[in-house]
Design a protein around this motif. Structure first.
Motif, short mmCIF file in Angstrom:
data_model
loop_
_atom_site.label_atom_id
_atom_site.label_comp_id
_atom_site.label_asym_id
_atom_site.label_seq_id
_atom_site.Cartn_x
_atom_site.Cartn_y
_atom_site.Cartn_z
N LEU A 2 3.18 5.84 -2.94
CA LEU A 2 4.37 6.55 -3.44
C LEU A 2 4.29 6.75 -4.95
O LEU A 2 4.52 7.85 -5.46
CB LEU A 2 5.62 5.76 -3.06
N PHE A 3 3.94 5.69 -5.66
CA PHE A 3 3.86 5.79 -7.12
C PHE A 3 2.71 6.71 -7.55
O PHE A 3 2.81 7.42 -8.55
CB PHE A 3 3.69 4.40 -7.73
N VAL A 4 1.63 6.68 -6.82
CA VAL A 4 0.51 7.57 -7.13
C VAL A 4 0.92 9.03 -6.98
O VAL A 4 0.58 9.88 -7.81
CB VAL A 4 -0.72 7.25 -6.25
N GLN A 5 1.66 9.32 -5.94
CA GLN A 5 2.14 10.69 -5.73
C GLN A 5 3.04 11.13 -6.88
O GLN A 5 2.93 12.26 -7.37
CB GLN A 5 2.89 10.78 -4.41
N GLU A 6 3.92 10.20 -7.31
CA GLU A 6 4.82 10.53 -8.43
C GLU A 6 4.03 10.72 -9.72
O GLU A 6 4.31 11.63 -10.52
CB GLU A 6 5.86 9.42 -8.61
N ALA A 7 3.02 9.88 -9.95
CA ALA A 7 2.19 10.00 -11.16
C ALA A 7 1.41 11.31 -11.15
O ALA A 7 1.27 11.98 -12.17
CB ALA A 7 1.24 8.81 -11.26
N ALA A 8 0.91 11.67 -9.97
CA ALA A 8 0.17 12.94 -9.84
C ALA A 8 1.09 14.12 -10.12
O ALA A 8 0.69 15.11 -10.74
CB ALA A 8 -0.45 13.05 -8.45
N GLU A 9 2.34 14.01 -9.66
CA GLU A 9 3.31 15.08 -9.90
C GLU A 9 3.62 15.18 -11.40
O GLU A 9 3.74 16.30 -11.94
CB GLU A 9 4.59 14.80 -9.12
N LEU A 10 3.72 14.04 -12.07
CA LEU A 10 3.92 14.05 -13.52
C LEU A 10 2.73 14.71 -14.22
O LEU A 10 2.88 15.46 -15.18
CB LEU A 10 4.10 12.63 -14.04
N ARG A 11 1.54 14.41 -13.73
CA ARG A 11 0.34 15.01 -14.31
C ARG A 11 0.36 16.52 -14.15
O ARG A 11 0.07 17.26 -15.10
CB ARG A 11 -0.91 14.43 -13.64
N ARG A 12 0.72 16.98 -12.96
CA ARG A 12 0.79 18.42 -12.72
C ARG A 12 1.86 19.07 -13.60
O ARG A 12 1.67 20.15 -14.15
CB ARG A 12 1.07 18.70 -11.24
N THR A 13 3.00 18.38 -13.75
CA THR A 13 4.07 18.90 -14.60
C THR A 13 3.60 19.03 -16.04
O THR A 13 3.87 20.03 -16.71
CB THR A 13 5.31 17.99 -14.52
N ALA A 14 2.91 17.99 -16.52
CA ALA A 14 2.40 18.01 -17.90
C ALA A 14 1.44 19.17 -18.09
O ALA A 14 1.47 19.87 -19.11
CB ALA A 14 1.71 16.69 -18.22
N GLN A 15 0.58 19.38 -17.09
CA GLN A 15 -0.38 20.48 -17.19
C GLN A 15 0.32 21.83 -17.21
O GLN A 15 -0.03 22.73 -17.99
CB GLN A 15 -1.36 20.42 -16.02
N ASN B 97 0.83 -1.21 0.00
CA ASN B 97 0.00 0.00 0.00
C ASN B 97 0.86 1.26 0.00
O ASN B 97 0.56 2.25 -0.68
CB ASN B 97 -0.93 0.01 1.21
N GLU B 98 1.95 1.24 0.78
CA GLU B 98 2.86 2.38 0.80
C GLU B 98 3.52 2.60 -0.56
O GLU B 98 3.69 3.73 -1.02
CB GLU B 98 3.94 2.16 1.87
N LEU B 99 3.88 1.47 -1.19
CA LEU B 99 4.49 1.55 -2.52
C LEU B 99 3.51 2.15 -3.53
O LEU B 99 3.89 3.02 -4.33
CB LEU B 99 4.92 0.14 -2.96
N GLN B 100 2.27 1.70 -3.45
CA GLN B 100 1.27 2.24 -4.37
C GLN B 100 1.05 3.73 -4.14
O GLN B 100 0.96 4.52 -5.08
CB GLN B 100 -0.06 1.49 -4.22
#
Length: 361
Positions: free
Chosen positions: A75-88, A70-73
């Motif tokens: 962590l990856f979700v946070q990184e994916a969200a950050e990528l999404r924000r960067t793309a935006q 769950n912690e790993l997931q």
């Protein structure tokens, strides 16, 4: 580039979710085996006591693995969200810069119009035509002179000269527009021109359709005609020039250089201070239609709407002595494909799963 970031976010979130689900399925099976082992151990009494200890340890380890997964997931979700924000941010910054470029093109164009009217109002034929002693020959010569100007400046529908009482005494295309004799004393451009303090000032009106010019959309620029063409001369009339807004603005919004794939999903617009559309690269859009643009007070910005379409905008900065009218350049761009929308949706689903796990914990 932003689309590639989104694809990376999609792949990462989907892979993470799949692998975490696999781990959770394995630990779920291990927990069930541990539970069955505990049941059998209790039935065996003292003989099964050692086996019960092992079963408990398996259960504890399964819980730890679930927690780590769950912690790993998360962590990856946070990184994916950050990528999404960067793309935006990247996509929004690029498009808002493009929106600024669009409105700057218009500003520079309209600045030239303000220069034109102040220059032509000093033409000797125009000044003499406004003189109350001018005869018919002088006014016909003023018409001829205006026609010569229009031969070189094809961006105008017509040029009008009115006396100080607001009666049009000359225009550049008398064969096309029957303007001579028209009373313009109640028109905003005439009143504002007559109120100018010197030859360096001018008036500019919002885009409007003028019946006398075939109902076409025009941007009107005006200034006073002064005796002797002097900057501080006595006002003897007013000059109004009618910029062919519809055709010229359309050429600007359609001149932006975009790749073919991107152009197909991008609409370039100009809106006035009330957010009414006054130019659009999409011919199906009605001019004058209100656009619900969210801009607050910022000069530039971008935001996403529900289907992941991005809306970018930039306020007119003005140019030289032209301060602008509060207009904005607007770029509306749909996602490149369903994969872009899927990227956001995938990250969203992963975020929801993390929240569910937290609540369940």
């Amino acid at each position: 580039m932003p689309e590639r970031i989104l694809n990376a976010a999609t792949n990462m979130s989907e892979l993470t979710t799949a692998k975490v689900n696999e781990i959770q399925n394995v630990t779920k099976t291990a927990k069930m085996l541990a539970m069955n082992a505990l049941i059998e151990a209790s039935r065996a009494g003292d003989a099964g006591r050692g086996f019960a200890v092992v079963a408990n340890e398996v259960n504890v380890i399964s819980q730890k693995i679930t927690s780590i997964a769950n912690e790993l997931q998360e962590l990856f979700v946070q990184e994916a969200a950050e990528l999404r924000r960067t793309a935006q941010i990247v996509r929004g910054s690029r498009l808002s810069d493009l929106a600024l470029y669009v409105i700057e093109l218009i500003d520079r164009n309209l600045y030239e119009r303000s220069c034109d009217v102040r220059w032509w109002a000093t033409d000797s034929a125009v000044v003499q035509g406004c003189d109350y002693t001018a005869d018919e020959a002088a006014r016909k010569f003023a018409c001829k002179r205006l026609g010569v100007i229009l031969d070189s400046y094809t961006v105008y529908l017509d040029l009008w000269v009115a006396d100080k009482n607001g009666r049009v005494i000359a225009n550049g295309r008398p064969d096309r527009y029957n303007a001579i004799g028209t009373d313009v004393s109640d028109k905003a451009w005439f009143r504002q021109a007559m109120a100018t303090q010197n030859g360096g000032e001018y008036a500019v009106a919002d885009i409007e359709n003028i019946d006398a010019l075939g109902g076409k959309s025009v941007a009107t620029y005006a200034t006073a005609v002064r005796a002797g063409g002097e900057e501080d001369g006595q006002i003897v009339g007013a000059m109004g020039i009618f910029f062919d807004w519809e055709e010229q603005a359309e050429s600007v919004v359609n001149s932006i250089n975009l790749p073919d794939e991107e152009r197909e999903r991008t609409t370039i617009m100009i809106v006035d201070r009330d957010c009414k559309i006054i130019a659009s690269s999409d011919p199906t859009m009605r001019l004058g239609e209100y656009m619900a643009l969210r801009h607050g007070k910022e000069e530039k910005g971008a935001y996403l709407i529900e289907d992941q379409t991005i809306v970018a905008h930039a306020l007119t900065p003005g140019y030289e002595t032209y301060a602008g009218l509060g207009w904005r350049g607007v770029i509306v761009q749909k996602p490149a494909s369903k994969s872009a929308s899927a990227a956001y949706a995938s990250v969203r689903r992963a975020e929801d799963l993390v929240q569910q796990h937290k609540m369940a914990g």
